[in-house]
Write a protein that holds these residues in place. Structure first.
Motif, short mmCIF file in Angstrom:
data_model
loop_
_atom_site.label_atom_id
_atom_site.label_comp_id
_atom_site.label_asym_id
_atom_site.label_seq_id
_atom_site.Cartn_x
_atom_site.Cartn_y
_atom_site.Cartn_z
N ARG A 90 -110.19 -30.63 96.07
CA ARG A 90 -108.82 -31.14 95.93
C ARG A 90 -108.52 -32.23 96.96
NH1 ARG A 90 -105.46 -27.91 92.38
NH2 ARG A 90 -103.63 -29.04 93.17
N ILE A 95 -109.21 -33.56 92.94
CA ILE A 95 -109.08 -32.64 91.80
C ILE A 95 -107.67 -32.04 91.78
CG2 ILE A 95 -109.83 -30.40 90.91
CD1 ILE A 95 -111.69 -32.72 90.24
N THR A 96 -107.08 -31.98 90.59
CA THR A 96 -105.78 -31.35 90.41
C THR A 96 -105.87 -30.31 89.30
OG1 THR A 96 -105.10 -33.06 88.84
CG2 THR A 96 -104.54 -33.42 91.16
N ASP A 97 -104.83 -29.52 89.16
CA ASP A 97 -104.82 -28.45 88.15
C ASP A 97 -105.13 -29.01 86.77
OD1 ASP A 97 -104.02 -26.87 90.21
OD2 ASP A 97 -102.02 -26.42 89.44
N ASP A 99 -107.91 -30.39 85.67
CA ASP A 99 -109.04 -31.32 85.59
C ASP A 99 -110.29 -30.54 85.19
OD1 ASP A 99 -107.56 -33.50 86.32
OD2 ASP A 99 -108.14 -33.47 88.42
N ILE A 101 -114.39 -29.97 85.58
CA ILE A 101 -115.59 -30.18 86.40
C ILE A 101 -116.78 -29.61 85.62
CG2 ILE A 101 -116.78 -29.64 88.56
CD1 ILE A 101 -114.10 -29.54 89.94
N ALA A 123 -109.35 -26.25 88.67
CA ALA A 123 -110.01 -27.03 87.62
C ALA A 123 -110.55 -26.13 86.53
CB ALA A 123 -111.16 -27.84 88.23
N ARG A 145 -114.71 -35.10 79.27
CA ARG A 145 -114.16 -36.04 80.25
C ARG A 145 -114.00 -35.41 81.63
NH1 ARG A 145 -115.18 -40.66 77.97
NH2 ARG A 145 -114.02 -41.52 79.73
N PRO A 146 -115.10 -34.94 82.24
CA PRO A 146 -115.00 -34.32 83.56
C PRO A 146 -114.63 -35.33 84.64
CG PRO A 146 -117.29 -34.66 82.99
CD PRO A 146 -116.49 -35.01 81.76
N LYS A 147 -114.04 -34.84 85.72
CA LYS A 147 -113.70 -35.68 86.87
C LYS A 147 -114.79 -35.63 87.94
CE LYS A 147 -109.64 -36.99 85.39
NZ LYS A 147 -108.40 -36.54 86.03
N ILE A 170 -117.95 -41.27 88.09
CA ILE A 170 -117.32 -40.12 88.74
C ILE A 170 -118.26 -39.57 89.80
CG2 ILE A 170 -115.97 -39.50 86.70
CD1 ILE A 170 -118.00 -37.30 86.12
#
Length: 547
Positions: A90, A95-97, A99, A101, A123, A145-147, A170
């Motif tokens: 985070r 990373i936010t709620d 997202d 991974i 995540a 679409r992972p971060k 990313i």
């Protein structure tokens, strides 16, 4: 992967652990079969809250250990380091709620740590088979679409290539257990070091939020993201703790179940049943990156394994849960004949879309061709092609209703609507029957996925690859029986005018584009493929006429 236990899983337990459970499922007037077990309370908590609920009872017991190197984490260490990772995800990687991974690596203690860190960060977790090619990974990246990606030294090159194909820039986190850190990656070990946990106060994930996003290949060959909420997974864990369903002994000061985790964590069976559920009850998870007979047997001996989850080729020892593909009755009989103790053989049934467990045999049952009765809070029904609900011993499609049924398919309203009706019934795609006592027998599957060593191979995916070959005008793929792998894909090809038949060349073309288990067993050349008036390929005709 459409089936969690790939339509069935089987378990052997020593007779001194079994209990006589006499149950009778309830047929309702409208031909719905209810679970014979008392309903459990549906917990309103996240997976992370559930896993750590009883941490104080076993903080110093080993949570996970590598069967090859003995690299390990206690429950307290796993709790601490996963929170460190979550905080760094985070604070350093943004990373936010909600997202996504993505993980791509073989089983290891760090995989367990990564999963808990991802979920603790708020995540969603999506997983990729570590033997996938860049082309296969690329397809899932476009959908999920992972971060952030988390891999290991043996998968990082494929990850980089797939990201390049997807035109995605990313962060790539790399787990290293020996050697240096690959270029342009972030050290996993550094991210699990000391961190300020205050940032985790911003995590607002609830039980109804999606936590796990496995991708399930349907008969169209296009992967579908299965949205499993925290509540879906947690309630399935609680359903698995009920006497008669329970597959483990409680952790105490003098006892801890020890189990090999060789079934992959990227698979819902390995992720939910082996990892998350067994962490919630304080078991020791001994990881192996892959199945190799010598290391497998030495791990059994060195770690005093008491509970073993396997796929059919691995069925040994005294407590076994066998999944990922059906084990023929002949093999069951051979196994039981060789056993030096009186054992019970228990079959389970479940799917990715059901988090995964749906039914289980009662200990002591000898009818090895059934998959038992519905677990708590679960209803079953059998319907015909006109959606009429059938009665006892009639064969039709199995429908399932319960709190473990997925939320739906990610960004695919049509697929979700086709899979789950307005009353919450999930259409399994499996042919089955229910007897007078509500015991289920899986007859066949309506879906056309090919099962190779427990892996699912979508025919349409291979057909799509084949049509990229310059000599191929049209292609159809079906599964054929194989003594070594259970099933194997065989391709039927219509050539472009002027092109010559080249079995080896076409097989090699496919082999460079897919994982090993998806490779073709054979190629057959035809003048045309059987299709219906609307142009849909009739794989059933291909199979009956040519295979």
């Amino acid at each position: 992967m459409t089936s969690a236990l790939s339509r069935s899983a089987r378990r052997i337990i020593s007779s001194n652990l079994t209990r006589t459970v006499r149950l009778q499922s309830i047929w309702t007037p409208d031909n719905v079969v209810k679970s014979p077990y008392k309903d459990v309370d549906i917990p309103n908590r996240t997976i992370i809250e559930h896993v750590w609920e009883n941490l104080a009872r076993w903080p110093d017991k080993t949570a996970t250990i590598c069967g090859l190197t003995n690299r390990s984490y206690t429950y307290h260490q796993l709790f601490k380091y996963s929170r460190n990772l979550a905080s760094q995800l985070r604070s350093k990687l943004g990373i936010t709620d909600g997202d996504v991974i993505c993980t791509m690596m073989n089983n290891s203690p760090e995989y367990v740590l990564a999963v808990l860190g991802i979920l603790s960060s708020g995540a969603e977790l999506t997983t990729v088979n570590p033997i996938y090619t860049a082309h296969e990974v690329y397809r899932q990246l476009l959908l999920s679409r992972p971060k952030v990606m988390i891999g290991s030294t043996d998968t990082v090159n494929v990850i980089k290539e797939s990201l390049k194909m997807a035109n995605m820039d990313i962060p790539v986190i790399c787990v290293t257990t020996s050697g240096g850190l690959p270029a342009h990656t972030i050290s996993f070990q550094e991210l699990t070091g000391d961190a300020d946990h205050d940032v985790l106060k911003d995590v607002k994930i609830t039980a109804d939020d999606v936590a796990i996003l496995p991708y399930s290949s349907g008969t169209t060959g296009l992967p579908k993201g299965v949205e499993l909420t925290n509540k879906n997974v947690v309630v399935n864990c609680v359903q698995s703790d009920v006497d008669g369903v329970k597959q483990y002994r409680d952790t105490t000061s003098s006892h801890q179940e020890s189990m090999i985790a060789v079934l992959p964590f990227y698979h819902i069976y390995g992720l939910s049943i082996i990892m998350l559920h067994k962490l919630s009850v304080g078991a020791k998870i001994v990881t192996l990156p892959k199945f190799q007979p010598n290391t497998f047997l030495s791990t059994l001996k060195n770690h005093k394994i008491s509970l073993l989850y396997v796929v059919p080729p691995m069925a040994y020892v005294d407590q076994i849960v066998c999944g990922a593909a059906p084990l023929p009755k002949l093999d069951i009989d051979r196994l039981l004949d060789k056993s030096k103790i009186d054992v019970n053989f228990i079959q389970l049934y479940g799917l990715t879309e059901t988090s995964p467990l749906v039914t289980t045999m009662v200990p002591g049952t000898k009818n090895y061709l059934t998959a038992g009765v519905a677990i708590p809070n679960t209803e079953l029904r059998i319907v015909d092609s006109e959606m009429k609900t059938l009665g006892p011993n009639e064969v039709g499609e199995l429908h399932i209703r319960g709190p473990q049924v997925m939320k739906g398919y990610r960004n695919n309203f049509e697929a979700t609507r086709n899979a789950i009706d307005e009353n919450g019934w999930f259409k399994s795609g499996d042919l089955a029957s229910l007897d007078q006592n509500g015991t289920i027998t899986i007859s066949d599957r309506l879906k056309e996925l090919i099962k190779v060593k427990g892996f699912q191979v979508p025919p349409a995916e291979l057909e799509s690859v084949l049509k990229e070959h310059p000599s191929v005008l049209d292609a159809g793929v079906v599964g054929v029986p194989d003594t070594r792998t259970g099933e194997a894909p065989i391709a039927f090809i219509v050539l472009n005018d002027g092109h010559k038949a080249d079995v080896h060349g076409i097989k090699e073309f496919v082999a460079t584009r897919v994982a090993e288990f998806k490779r073709l067993k054979d190629v057959v050349f035809l003048e045309n493929l059987p299709k219906n008036p609307s142009g849909k390929l009739l794989r059933r005709i291909l199979k009956e006429k040519y295979a």
